[in-house]
Design a protein around this motif. Structure first.
Motif, PDB file in Angstrom:
ATOM      1  N   SER A   1      -6.116  -8.237 -12.925  1.00 18.15           N
ATOM      2  CA  SER A   1      -7.082  -8.951 -12.113  1.00 18.15           C
ATOM      3  C   SER A   1      -6.762 -10.451 -12.097  1.00 18.15           C
ATOM      4  CB  SER A   1      -8.470  -8.696 -12.689  1.00 18.15           C
ATOM      5  OG  SER A   1      -9.437  -8.996 -11.766  1.00 18.15           O
ATOM      6  N   PHE A   2      -6.427 -10.978 -13.265  1.00 16.33           N
ATOM      7  CA  PHE A   2      -6.191 -12.418 -13.383  1.00 16.33           C
ATOM      8  C   PHE A   2      -4.933 -12.838 -12.624  1.00 16.33           C
ATOM      9  CE2 PHE A   2      -4.703 -16.168 -15.944  1.00 16.33           C
ATOM     10  CZ  PHE A   2      -5.704 -17.023 -15.533  1.00 16.33           C
ATOM     11  N   THR A   3      -3.850 -12.044 -12.721  1.00 19.30           N
ATOM     12  CA  THR A   3      -2.613 -12.422 -12.025  1.00 19.30           C
ATOM     13  C   THR A   3      -2.797 -12.338 -10.505  1.00 19.30           C
ATOM     14  OG1 THR A   3      -1.817 -10.173 -12.376  1.00 19.30           O
ATOM     15  CG2 THR A   3      -0.938 -11.869 -13.851  1.00 19.30           C
ATOM     16  N   GLY A   4      -3.662 -11.401 -10.069  1.00 17.99           N
ATOM     17  CA  GLY A   4      -3.911 -11.273  -8.634  1.00 17.99           C
ATOM     18  C   GLY A   4      -4.762 -12.421  -8.108  1.00 17.99           C
ATOM     19  N   TYR A   5      -5.538 -13.016  -9.008  1.00 13.16           N
ATOM     20  CA  TYR A   5      -6.490 -14.053  -8.607  1.00 13.16           C
ATOM     21  C   TYR A   5      -5.810 -15.237  -7.928  1.00 13.16           C
ATOM     22  CZ  TYR A   5     -11.344 -15.515  -9.248  1.00 13.16           C
ATOM     23  OH  TYR A   5     -12.664 -15.827  -9.041  1.00 13.16           O
ATOM     24  N   LEU A   6      -4.578 -15.552  -8.394  1.00 10.22           N
ATOM     25  CA  LEU A   6      -3.908 -16.761  -7.881  1.00 10.22           C
ATOM     26  C   LEU A   6      -3.348 -16.562  -6.465  1.00 10.22           C
ATOM     27  CD1 LEU A   6      -2.931 -19.636  -8.560  1.00 10.22           C
ATOM     28  CD2 LEU A   6      -0.821 -18.629  -9.435  1.00 10.22           C
ATOM     29  N   LEU A   7      -3.072 -15.294  -6.104  1.00  7.42           N
ATOM     30  CA  LEU A   7      -2.236 -15.043  -4.927  1.00  7.42           C
ATOM     31  C   LEU A   7      -2.769 -15.595  -3.595  1.00  7.42           C
ATOM     32  CD1 LEU A   7      -0.774 -11.517  -5.814  1.00  7.42           C
ATOM     33  CD2 LEU A   7      -0.089 -13.780  -6.597  1.00  7.42           C
ATOM     34  N   PRO A   8      -4.094 -15.621  -3.336  1.00  3.70           N
ATOM     35  CA  PRO A   8      -4.542 -16.179  -2.050  1.00  3.70           C
ATOM     36  C   PRO A   8      -4.218 -17.664  -1.909  1.00  3.70           C
ATOM     37  CG  PRO A   8      -6.308 -14.903  -3.069  1.00  3.70           C
ATOM     38  CD  PRO A   8      -5.222 -15.023  -4.089  1.00  3.70           C
ATOM     39  N   TRP A   9      -3.969 -18.330  -3.026  1.00  2.00           N
ATOM     40  CA  TRP A   9      -3.603 -19.749  -3.012  1.00  2.00           C
ATOM     41  C   TRP A   9      -4.653 -20.606  -2.298  1.00  2.00           C
ATOM     42  CZ3 TRP A   9      -0.512 -21.628  -6.432  1.00  2.00           C
ATOM     43  CH2 TRP A   9      -0.016 -22.930  -6.305  1.00  2.00           C
TER      44      TRP A   9
ATOM     45  N   SER B   1      -8.865 -19.905  -6.206  1.00  2.00           N
ATOM     46  CA  SER B   1      -7.892 -19.247  -7.063  1.00  2.00           C
ATOM     47  C   SER B   1      -7.081 -20.290  -7.844  1.00  2.00           C
ATOM     48  CB  SER B   1      -6.965 -18.365  -6.227  1.00  2.00           C
ATOM     49  OG  SER B   1      -6.171 -19.140  -5.366  1.00  2.00           O
ATOM     50  N   PHE B   2      -6.729 -21.389  -7.198  1.00  2.00           N
ATOM     51  CA  PHE B   2      -5.901 -22.390  -7.857  1.00  2.00           C
ATOM     52  C   PHE B   2      -6.603 -22.952  -9.089  1.00  2.00           C
ATOM     53  CE2 PHE B   2      -4.412 -26.647  -8.694  1.00  2.00           C
ATOM     54  CZ  PHE B   2      -3.041 -26.522  -8.570  1.00  2.00           C
ATOM     55  N   TRP B   3      -7.889 -23.333  -8.920  1.00  3.17           N
ATOM     56  CA  TRP B   3      -8.580 -23.984 -10.037  1.00  3.17           C
ATOM     57  C   TRP B   3      -9.030 -22.972 -11.082  1.00  3.17           C
ATOM     58  CZ3 TRP B   3      -7.325 -28.673 -10.854  1.00  3.17           C
ATOM     59  CH2 TRP B   3      -6.875 -29.451  -9.786  1.00  3.17           C
TER      60      TRP B   3
ATOM     61  N   SER C   1       2.186 -27.098 -14.896  1.00  5.65           N
ATOM     62  CA  SER C   1       0.987 -26.959 -14.054  1.00  5.65           C
ATOM     63  C   SER C   1       1.174 -25.785 -13.092  1.00  5.65           C
ATOM     64  CB  SER C   1       0.750 -28.254 -13.267  1.00  5.65           C
ATOM     65  OG  SER C   1       1.885 -28.480 -12.473  1.00  5.65           O
ATOM     66  N   VAL C   2       0.083 -25.439 -12.412  1.00  8.29           N
ATOM     67  CA  VAL C   2       0.143 -24.324 -11.471  1.00  8.29           C
ATOM     68  C   VAL C   2       0.864 -24.780 -10.205  1.00  8.29           C
ATOM     69  CG1 VAL C   2      -1.257 -22.684 -10.153  1.00  8.29           C
ATOM     70  CG2 VAL C   2      -2.048 -23.452 -12.392  1.00  8.29           C
ATOM     71  N   GLY C   3       2.007 -24.150  -9.905  1.00  8.58           N
ATOM     72  CA  GLY C   3       2.794 -24.538  -8.727  1.00  8.58           C
ATOM     73  C   GLY C   3       3.574 -23.336  -8.217  1.00  8.58           C
ATOM     74  N   SER C   4       4.685 -23.604  -7.506  1.00  9.15           N
ATOM     75  CA  SER C   4       5.401 -22.484  -6.868  1.00  9.15           C
ATOM     76  C   SER C   4       5.977 -21.503  -7.887  1.00  9.15           C
ATOM     77  CB  SER C   4       6.493 -23.013  -5.949  1.00  9.15           C
ATOM     78  OG  SER C   4       7.309 -23.892  -6.680  1.00  9.15           O
ATOM     79  N   ASP C   5       6.436 -22.011  -9.057  1.00  9.13           N
ATOM     80  CA  ASP C   5       6.961 -21.086 -10.074  1.00  9.13           C
ATOM     81  C   ASP C   5       5.852 -20.186 -10.613  1.00  9.13           C
ATOM     82  OD1 ASP C   5       9.644 -21.792 -10.073  1.00  9.13           O
ATOM     83  OD2 ASP C   5       9.184 -23.622 -11.182  1.00  9.13           O
TER      84      ASP C   5
END
Ligand code: HEM
Length: 408
Positions: free
Chosen positions: A164-172, A176-178, A206-210
């Motif tokens: 669930s957590f890894t999927g959370y970021l995908l909509p960008w 999801s980012f914060w 930080s949260v970025g493309s990688d």
């Protein structure tokens, strides 16, 4: 003209023969009416053979398991199918991800429905796994010989949260980012390994493309593959451990046996009733999910902006209990509580060794452990509710009837 009706009848007969041949080639034989045939259905079917051929009749009563393990399994499959559909369109790059989600919502046929289904089934899976774990706990179903299956279950709980957590970021988007920024900050509070773990997870500071690429790979490949493997093992173990936990019976000799007397709890073949009940659970679950997905859209805020933090920045709801604790003490919320909780869950069957109460809801002889569990559960629920509903900008407290101050 005379031959015409014969030709039609001949055609229909050929069609029926073809249908029969097709049925036999798939199911090998006619509809199973005798007990022997019904047992054979389960043994000879690739999917059904994970069941025992017979079960105690109490397995059919809803209150034995509430079908929760099965619901977890179905939700995982639904995630898989809808996830593949989303993968046809999604692109894990910071420049394209958000646009692809907009396309799914507004342009692609069934895109919004699939995205909604994927989102609500994921949320439902977190809830269903937690409820299933509580069912297993309150019926003492982790006692021997099922201790190891409980451990597999704890791993599945962690994998479900990871999915669930890894999927959370995908909509960008901003949400999801914060949320992932806050969630991975909680990870970094762990001593020694925490900051390194965060670095590995994000592929940077930080949260970025990688980070997006790593979360995507974990989400669509690594975690589901591991979860699929362990779910198979978990369900296989249910059968190997003697089926669902059932109450101990005192036999005339005085010694305890796990097999109830047949008169009080008869055994029935798994096919057809159990199989039909399982199909019914699927139909009801699917109907509920489709209805929810038609009525409510998965959230999507504006595109992620690393320079404009949302206020408050909240982790996904299932981590908000931890975030609430972190707001008092990073050490307790980020380190002690999650570590102690995970160890408590993992080793529960090994330190709670008192026999008795297996397969019985809230058995009196287990009241001590039941109270401990319920207090912990209440703590998790209360901190989560505070985090979700009662925290506003700058993590300040507010009452819902004062009105949501709104993100700033
Ligand atoms: C993806 C997550 C999971 C799936 C798909 C799953 C699936 C299942 C299924 C199908 C059953 C048999 C039927 C039922 O009890 O409803 C079962 C039983 C069981 N599960 Fe799970 N489970 C999951 C997570 C967990 C968790 C988180 C725990 C505990 C920490 C757990 C512990 C057990 C145990 C001990 C049994 C045997 C219960 C008994 O004998 O009565 N499972 N699971």
């Amino acid at each position: 003209m005379d031959g015409h009706p014969n030709r039609v009848l001949g055609f229909l007969a050929a069609l029926r023969a073809l249908g029969r041949q097709l049925y036999r080639s798939i199911f090998r034989g006619s509809y199973p009416a005798s007990l022997r045939q019904q047992l054979a259905v389960v043994v000879n079917n690739l999917i059904l053979h994970v069941h025992p051929t017979r079960v105690f009749r109490r397995s059919l009563s809803p209150q034995t398991t509430f079908g929760l393990g099965l619901i977890c399994f179905y939700l995982f499959i639904i995630e898989w199918v809808t996830g593949v559909y989303l993968m046809f369109y999604y692109e894990p790059s910071t420049g394209a991800a958000y646009g692809r989600i907009l396309d799914l919502d507004y342009v692609i046929t069934f895109g919004r429905l699939m995205r909604n289904l994927h989102r609500w089934a994921a949320e439902a899976m977190v809830v269903a796994v937690a409820l299933h774990m509580c069912r297993v706990f309150y019926t003492g179903a982790y006692k021997p010989p099922r201790e190891f299956n409980w451990i597999l279950g704890v791993v599945l709980l962690l994998l479900t949260l990871a999915l669930s957590f890894t999927g959370y970021l995908l909509p960008w988007d901003q949400l999801s980012f914060w949320a992932v920024t806050v969630g991975t900050n909680i990870v970094s509070y762990a001593p020694v390994l925490g900051p390194k773990l965060r670095f590995v997870l994000l592929g940077g500071d930080s949260v970025g493309s990688d980070a997006l690429l790593r979360f995507y790979t974990l989400h669509v490949l690594a975690v589901p593959a591991l979860a699929a493997l362990i779910i198979n093992y978990h369900i296989w173990r249910v059968v190997k451990d003697g089926g669902l936990a059932h109450p101990l019976q005192r036999h005339p000799g005085g010694e305890e046996k796990t097999a109830p007397a047949p008169r009080t709890d008869p055994v029935i073949p798994t096919f057809p009733l159990v199989v039909y009940a399982e199909l019914l659970v699927f139909v009801v679950l699917m109907a509920g999910l489709v209805a929810a997905s038609l009525l409510f859209d998965a959230p999507l805020e504006e595109e992620a902006n690393p320079l404009r933090p949302s206020n408050p920045s909240k982790a996904p709801w299932y981590f908000l209990g931890l975030q609430e604790l972190v707001s008092y003490s990073a050490f307790w919320g980020g380190v002690m509580v999650p570590t102690v909780l995970t160890l408590f869950l993992l080793f529960l069957p090994y330190f709670d060794r008192k026999a008795g109460g297996e397969g019985v809801w809230f058995a009196r002889e287990r009241m001590g452990m039941i109270i401990v569990w319920t207090v912990i559960l209440a703590g998790i629920v209360v901190t989560t509710v505070i985090g979700v509903f009662l925290r506003g900008p700058n993590w300040s407290f507010y009452w819902p009837w004062q009105g949501w101050p709104g993100p700033q």
